[in-house]
Write an enzyme that holds these catalytic residues in place. Structure first.
Site, PDB file in Angstrom:
ATOM      1  N   HIS A  55       0.854  -1.189   0.000  1.00 40.15           N
ATOM      2  CA  HIS A  55       0.000   0.000   0.000  1.00 40.15           C
ATOM      3  C   HIS A  55       0.890   1.240   0.000  1.00 40.15           C
ATOM      4  O   HIS A  55       1.273   1.763   1.050  1.00 40.15           O
ATOM      5  CB  HIS A  55      -0.918  -0.016   1.230  1.00 40.15           C
ATOM      6  CG  HIS A  55      -1.981   1.041   1.205  1.00 40.15           C
ATOM      7  ND1 HIS A  55      -3.204   0.894   1.814  1.00 40.15           N
ATOM      8  CD2 HIS A  55      -2.002   2.272   0.629  1.00 40.15           C
ATOM      9  CE1 HIS A  55      -3.926   1.985   1.622  1.00 40.15           C
ATOM     10  NE2 HIS A  55      -3.204   2.834   0.917  1.00 40.15           N
TER      11      HIS A  55
ATOM     12  N   HIS B  20       1.234   4.789  -2.680  1.00 39.69           N
ATOM     13  CA  HIS B  20       0.840   5.510  -3.899  1.00 39.69           C
ATOM     14  C   HIS B  20       2.072   6.192  -4.473  1.00 39.69           C
ATOM     15  O   HIS B  20       2.726   6.963  -3.765  1.00 39.69           O
ATOM     16  CB  HIS B  20      -0.205   6.578  -3.571  1.00 39.69           C
ATOM     17  CG  HIS B  20      -1.452   6.016  -2.942  1.00 39.69           C
ATOM     18  ND1 HIS B  20      -2.613   5.791  -3.654  1.00 39.69           N
ATOM     19  CD2 HIS B  20      -1.719   5.618  -1.672  1.00 39.69           C
ATOM     20  CE1 HIS B  20      -3.540   5.293  -2.845  1.00 39.69           C
ATOM     21  NE2 HIS B  20      -3.020   5.180  -1.632  1.00 39.69           N
TER      22      HIS B  20
ATOM     23  N   HIS C  62      -9.420   0.492  -1.423  1.00 43.18           N
ATOM     24  CA  HIS C  62      -9.453   1.219  -0.166  1.00 43.18           C
ATOM     25  C   HIS C  62     -10.860   1.049   0.415  1.00 43.18           C
ATOM     26  O   HIS C  62     -11.854   1.213  -0.313  1.00 43.18           O
ATOM     27  CB  HIS C  62      -9.185   2.702  -0.384  1.00 43.18           C
ATOM     28  CG  HIS C  62      -7.742   3.046  -0.631  1.00 43.18           C
ATOM     29  ND1 HIS C  62      -6.982   2.436  -1.588  1.00 43.18           N
ATOM     30  CD2 HIS C  62      -6.918   3.943  -0.009  1.00 43.18           C
ATOM     31  CE1 HIS C  62      -5.752   2.946  -1.559  1.00 43.18           C
ATOM     32  NE2 HIS C  62      -5.687   3.863  -0.612  1.00 43.18           N
TER      33      HIS C  62
ATOM     34  N   GLU D 247     -11.461   3.230   5.655  1.00 48.73           N
ATOM     35  CA  GLU D 247     -10.411   4.161   6.107  1.00 48.73           C
ATOM     36  C   GLU D 247     -11.054   5.378   6.768  1.00 48.73           C
ATOM     37  O   GLU D 247     -10.609   5.836   7.811  1.00 48.73           O
ATOM     38  CB  GLU D 247      -9.550   4.619   4.912  1.00 48.73           C
ATOM     39  CG  GLU D 247      -8.514   5.688   5.280  1.00 48.73           C
ATOM     40  CD  GLU D 247      -7.835   6.323   4.056  1.00 48.73           C
ATOM     41  OE1 GLU D 247      -8.354   6.190   2.937  1.00 48.73           O
ATOM     42  OE2 GLU D 247      -6.790   6.965   4.255  1.00 48.73           O
TER      43      GLU D 247
ATOM     44  N   ASP E  24       1.627   4.121   2.758  1.00 50.67           N
ATOM     45  CA  ASP E  24       0.574   4.882   2.055  1.00 50.67           C
ATOM     46  C   ASP E  24       1.175   5.994   1.179  1.00 50.67           C
ATOM     47  O   ASP E  24       1.273   5.823  -0.035  1.00 50.67           O
ATOM     48  CB  ASP E  24      -0.430   5.464   3.061  1.00 50.67           C
ATOM     49  CG  ASP E  24      -1.813   5.701   2.456  1.00 50.67           C
ATOM     50  OD1 ASP E  24      -2.007   5.384   1.281  1.00 50.67           O
ATOM     51  OD2 ASP E  24      -2.705   6.193   3.176  1.00 50.67           O
ATOM     52  N   ASP E  25       1.540   7.124   1.782  1.00 55.35           N
ATOM     53  CA  ASP E  25       2.046   8.281   1.024  1.00 55.35           C
ATOM     54  C   ASP E  25       3.303   8.811   1.721  1.00 55.35           C
ATOM     55  O   ASP E  25       3.267   9.888   2.343  1.00 55.35           O
ATOM     56  CB  ASP E  25       0.963   9.377   0.982  1.00 55.35           C
ATOM     57  CG  ASP E  25      -0.285   8.899   0.260  1.00 55.35           C
ATOM     58  OD1 ASP E  25      -0.228   8.756  -0.979  1.00 55.35           O
ATOM     59  OD2 ASP E  25      -1.297   8.629   0.926  1.00 55.35           O
TER      60      ASP E  25
HETATM   61  N1  ADE Z   1      -4.812   8.477  -2.226  1.00 55.18           N
HETATM   62  C1  ADE Z   1      -3.595   8.594  -1.702  1.00 55.18           C
HETATM   63  N2  ADE Z   1      -3.609   8.283  -0.398  1.00 55.18           N
HETATM   64  C2  ADE Z   1      -4.886   7.944  -0.103  1.00 55.18           C
HETATM   65  C3  ADE Z   1      -5.539   7.525   1.064  1.00 55.18           C
HETATM   66  N3  ADE Z   1      -4.895   7.380   2.230  1.00 55.18           N
HETATM   67  N4  ADE Z   1      -6.859   7.282   1.006  1.00 55.18           N
HETATM   68  C4  ADE Z   1      -7.528   7.437  -0.131  1.00 55.18           C
HETATM   69  N5  ADE Z   1      -6.959   7.826  -1.263  1.00 55.18           N
HETATM   70  C5  ADE Z   1      -5.643   8.081  -1.254  1.00 55.18           C
HETATM   71 ZN    ZN Z   2      -3.907   4.669   0.201  1.00 53.08          ZN
END
Ligand code: ADE
Ligand code: ZN
Length: 345
Positions: free
Chosen positions: A13, A15, A195, A198, A277-278
């Site tokens: 996970h 992006h 997803h 969340e 995640d990011d």
């Molecule tokens: N796009 C990038 N990070 C995300 C996240 N945590 N939830 C939904 N979309 C995303």
């Molecule tokens: Zn994500």
């Protein structure tokens, strides 16, 4: 080397757009004639909700303008993660915005593929791709994207893309509306994930499982509110790719990492893995994710090694590959000097 960086890891996970270095954000803006509200993008990287994060995420996305940009961000995302123990990643990209602005899916996938292959030659880290539907663009854009992707794969143009996912805003979106797109993707040979749970409740996860036939759940945080759903997901051994730091920093679901249910999820028997995640938009890397979660939740070194090995099981590698990678991970883990005291972030 720090034990948490040395620990070999799978990441399921992440992006690619959320892994763009702040310095690259500035350079891409300059190259593509776009102005940014600040010269230091990290000033923008504070969020009070998932939707406020998505505003910034979309800004970063909009700076990736051509095939060369995709190649660059694909490459950098892997070389930046390699020193923190990444060995294999299945990485999201979300092309809706770019397609709407006239980029071609073929060029996006080509660029990313070149970038991650270049990084693999340098680092040994392997990376497959997951194409995400952006829920904010609606079901018909999602279906159109999947139709393009399936036909690209049929013509041999997107071998690196092994799965379909879905991300972006969760509130006010019914996963069932995206069932036709997931159906086409599944019949086209793609693995499926989404997803879910969340930003909203456990019913969002159950609906995604039922309507979209996903074999993995991205986040799935809300599952702990529904005991029967925990039982269902545990028994089916459906993996959850959980992102605890993101859930604190992006979705603002907990004030502190100490309150996150990740350890309880695992104690309940769920196949819950750890992911960033990011990472560039939360000042994170995979070593820090493991180290900070171990410290905050009081998880032992042995537990963290189990989390790492569960990442292999949760991946979409075939069974032979999983055995081989697991063996390599076990051998690497045996060589690591465990941290002596409880980890600190
Ligand atoms: N796009 C990038 N990070 C995300 C996240 N945590 N939830 C939904 N979309 C995303
Ligand atoms: Zn994500």
């Amino acid at each position: 080397m720090d034990a948490y960086d040395a620990l070999p890891k799978v990441e399921l996970h992440c992006h690619v757009e959320g892994a763009v270095r702040p310095s690259t954000v500035v350079e891409l803006a300059r190259k593509n004639g776009r102005s940014l509200p600040t010269d230091d993008p990290t000033e923008l990287y504070r969020y009070d909700s998932l939707n406020s994060f998505l505003d910034i995420f979309w800004l970063v996305q909009s700076l990736i303008a051509d095939r060369d940009d995709w190649e660059r961000v694909g490459y950098e995302s892997i070389v930046d993660a390699a020193p923190h123990g990444l060995r294999y990643r299945e990485m999201f990209f979300t092309p809706a915005r770019h397609l709407a602005e006239g980029q071609s899916l073929g060029a996006i996938v080509d660029g990313l593929t070149l970038g991650v292959e270049h990084a693999e030659r340098e680092t040994g880290v392997r990376c497959a791709l997951i194409c995400d539907i952006d829920r904010a663009f609606g079901p018909s854009a999602g279906l159109e994207l999947v139709e393009q992707l399936v036909s690209l794969r049929r013509s041999g143009g997107a071998e690196a893309v092994i799965g379909l996912g879905m991300d972006s805003t969760e509130r006010g979106v019914d996963p069932r509306d995206f069932a036709p797109a997931f159906d086409v993707a599944g019949r086209g040979g793609l693995k499926l994930t989404s997803h879910a749970g969340e930003d909203t409740g456990a019913d969002n996860i159950a609906t995604a499982l039922d309507a979209l036939s996903i074999s993995r759940i991205d986040h799935g945080l809300a599952i702990m509110d529904d005991f029967s759903l925990v039982e269902r997901v545990r028994e089916a051994r459906i993996p959850l790719d959980v992102c605890p730091n993101s859930n604190v920093l992006i979705a603002n679901k907990y004030e502190r990492l100490e309150d996150h249910p990740f350890r309880r999820m695992r104690q309940a028997g769920l196949l819950a893995t750890l992911n960033t995640d990011d990472p560039a938009m939360t000042d994170l890397d995979l070593g820090k994710e493991y180290r900070s979660v171990a410290a905050a939740l009081g998880m032992s070194w042995d537990e963290m090694c189990e989390v790492s090995l569960d990442g292999v099981e949760a991946s979409w590698l075939d069974e032979g590959e999983k055995r081989r990678v697991r063996g390599a991970f076990e051998a690497a883990i045996a060589e690591i000097e465990p941290p002596e005291v409880a980890a600190s972030a």
